[in-house]
Scaffold this active site. Structure first.
Site, PDB file in Angstrom:
ATOM      1  N   LYS A  44     -12.435 -13.312  34.376  1.00  9.30           N
ATOM      2  CA  LYS A  44     -11.227 -14.052  34.629  1.00  9.30           C
ATOM      3  C   LYS A  44     -10.593 -13.658  35.982  1.00  9.30           C
ATOM      4  O   LYS A  44      -9.312 -14.108  36.399  1.00  9.30           O
ATOM      5  CB  LYS A  44     -10.141 -13.731  33.577  1.00  9.30           C
ATOM      6  N   LYS A  77      -9.207 -11.028  36.658  1.00  6.74           N
ATOM      7  CA  LYS A  77      -7.863 -10.212  36.571  1.00  6.74           C
ATOM      8  C   LYS A  77      -8.097  -8.760  36.689  1.00  6.74           C
ATOM      9  O   LYS A  77      -8.945  -7.995  35.987  1.00  6.74           O
ATOM     10  CB  LYS A  77      -7.425 -10.639  35.291  1.00  6.74           C
TER      11      LYS A  77
HETATM   12  N1  C2G Z   1       2.778 -15.140  28.582  1.00  2.00           N
HETATM   13  C1  C2G Z   1       4.050 -15.808  28.415  1.00  2.00           C
HETATM   14  N2  C2G Z   1       5.085 -15.892  29.412  1.00  2.00           N
HETATM   15  C2  C2G Z   1       4.649 -14.954  30.509  1.00  2.00           C
HETATM   16  C3  C2G Z   1       3.597 -14.089  30.559  1.00  2.00           C
HETATM   17  C4  C2G Z   1       2.590 -14.365  29.548  1.00  2.00           C
HETATM   18  O1  C2G Z   1       4.660 -16.484  27.208  1.00  2.00           O
HETATM   19  N3  C2G Z   1       5.842 -14.396  31.461  1.00  2.00           N
HETATM   20  C5  C2G Z   1       1.889 -15.369  27.450  1.00  2.00           C
HETATM   21  C6  C2G Z   1       0.642 -16.350  28.365  1.00  2.00           C
HETATM   22  O2  C2G Z   1       0.995 -17.600  28.207  1.00  2.00           O
HETATM   23  C7  C2G Z   1      -0.453 -15.879  27.301  1.00  2.00           C
HETATM   24  C8  C2G Z   1      -0.062 -14.671  26.796  1.00  2.00           C
HETATM   25  O3  C2G Z   1       1.310 -14.223  27.096  1.00  2.00           O
HETATM   26  O4  C2G Z   1      -0.352 -16.764  26.131  1.00  2.00           O
HETATM   27  C9  C2G Z   1      -0.893 -13.433  27.341  1.00  2.00           C
HETATM   28  O5  C2G Z   1      -0.873 -13.457  28.623  1.00  2.00           O
HETATM   29  P1  C2G Z   1      -1.907 -12.913  29.699  1.00  2.00           P
HETATM   30  O6  C2G Z   1      -2.206 -11.449  29.296  1.00  2.00           O
HETATM   31  O7  C2G Z   1      -1.735 -13.295  31.122  1.00  2.00           O
HETATM   32  O8  C2G Z   1      -3.168 -13.822  29.175  1.00  2.00           O
HETATM   33  P2  C2G Z   1      -4.034 -14.596  30.182  1.00  2.00           P
HETATM   34  O9  C2G Z   1      -4.840 -13.832  31.109  1.00  2.00           O
HETATM   35  O10 C2G Z   1      -3.487 -15.925  30.141  1.00  2.00           O
HETATM   36  O11 C2G Z   1      -5.603 -14.761  28.887  1.00  2.00           O
HETATM   37  O12 C2G Z   1      -8.768 -16.896  26.456  1.00  2.00           O
HETATM   38  C10 C2G Z   1      -7.429 -16.922  26.984  1.00  2.00           C
HETATM   39  C11 C2G Z   1      -7.089 -15.887  27.863  1.00  2.00           C
HETATM   40  O13 C2G Z   1      -7.638 -14.453  27.490  1.00  2.00           O
HETATM   41  C12 C2G Z   1      -5.676 -15.895  28.099  1.00  2.00           C
END
Ligand code: C2G
Length: 129
Positions: free
Chosen positions: A44, A46
């Protein structure tokens, strides 16, 4: 029992993550979280501060979370929905539409992201101090 599934990296846990997890749990009775592995985070693009085991231990301490499973690939969602008998799949709306293929197997809900907070912003703010 209504079972909910969501996925994420959940690094440097903040209120946006907690708000998402709380709202997801409020949609049912049992919340399964697919936590991105360190190798999947590389896919990803990340960079995480905490390794998988730390992020897993932290998530398991949250009252809204009932089970943490490992997310190692984009392709595992359908089998996870079937394996864990999921009723509703939930993601923040930055993913709006991206997982609609799951509608064949369960309800799909995208929740509004929490504005003004993100792991990226935390890192940037700390770096610029
Ligand atoms: N999130 C949120 N508000 C934020 C930051 C994150 O609602 N200010 C939500 C994201 O939309 C996601 C969850 O928190 O639903 C986790 O965010 P991340 O850890 O950034 O996950 P991500 O990298 O988007 O991974 O297969 C799906 C992926 O693994 C999602």
């Amino acid at each position: 029992m209504k079972k909910i599934l969501t996925y994420g990296t959940f690094d440097l846990l903040h209120e946006g993550h907690i708000h998402l997890l709380r709202r997801a749990k409020d949609l049912g009775d049992y919340l399964v979280v697919g936590l991105s592995s360190d190798s999947f985070n590389e896919i990803k693009n990340k960079m995480t501060y905490f390794p998988y085991q730390s992020r897993k231990m932290i998530l398991e301490a949250i009252r809204y979370v009932d089970l943490v499973i490992e997310e190692t690939a984009w392709e595992q969602k359908i089998s996870d929905v079937l394996k864990y008998d999921i009723d509703t799949f939930v993601m923040g709306d930055d993913w709006e539409g991206k997982f609609d293929f799951l509608k064949e197997y369960c309800e799909v809900v995208y929740l509004p992201r929490t504005s003004e907070v993100s792991t990226t912003k935390i890192k940037q703010d700390l770096f610029n101090q």
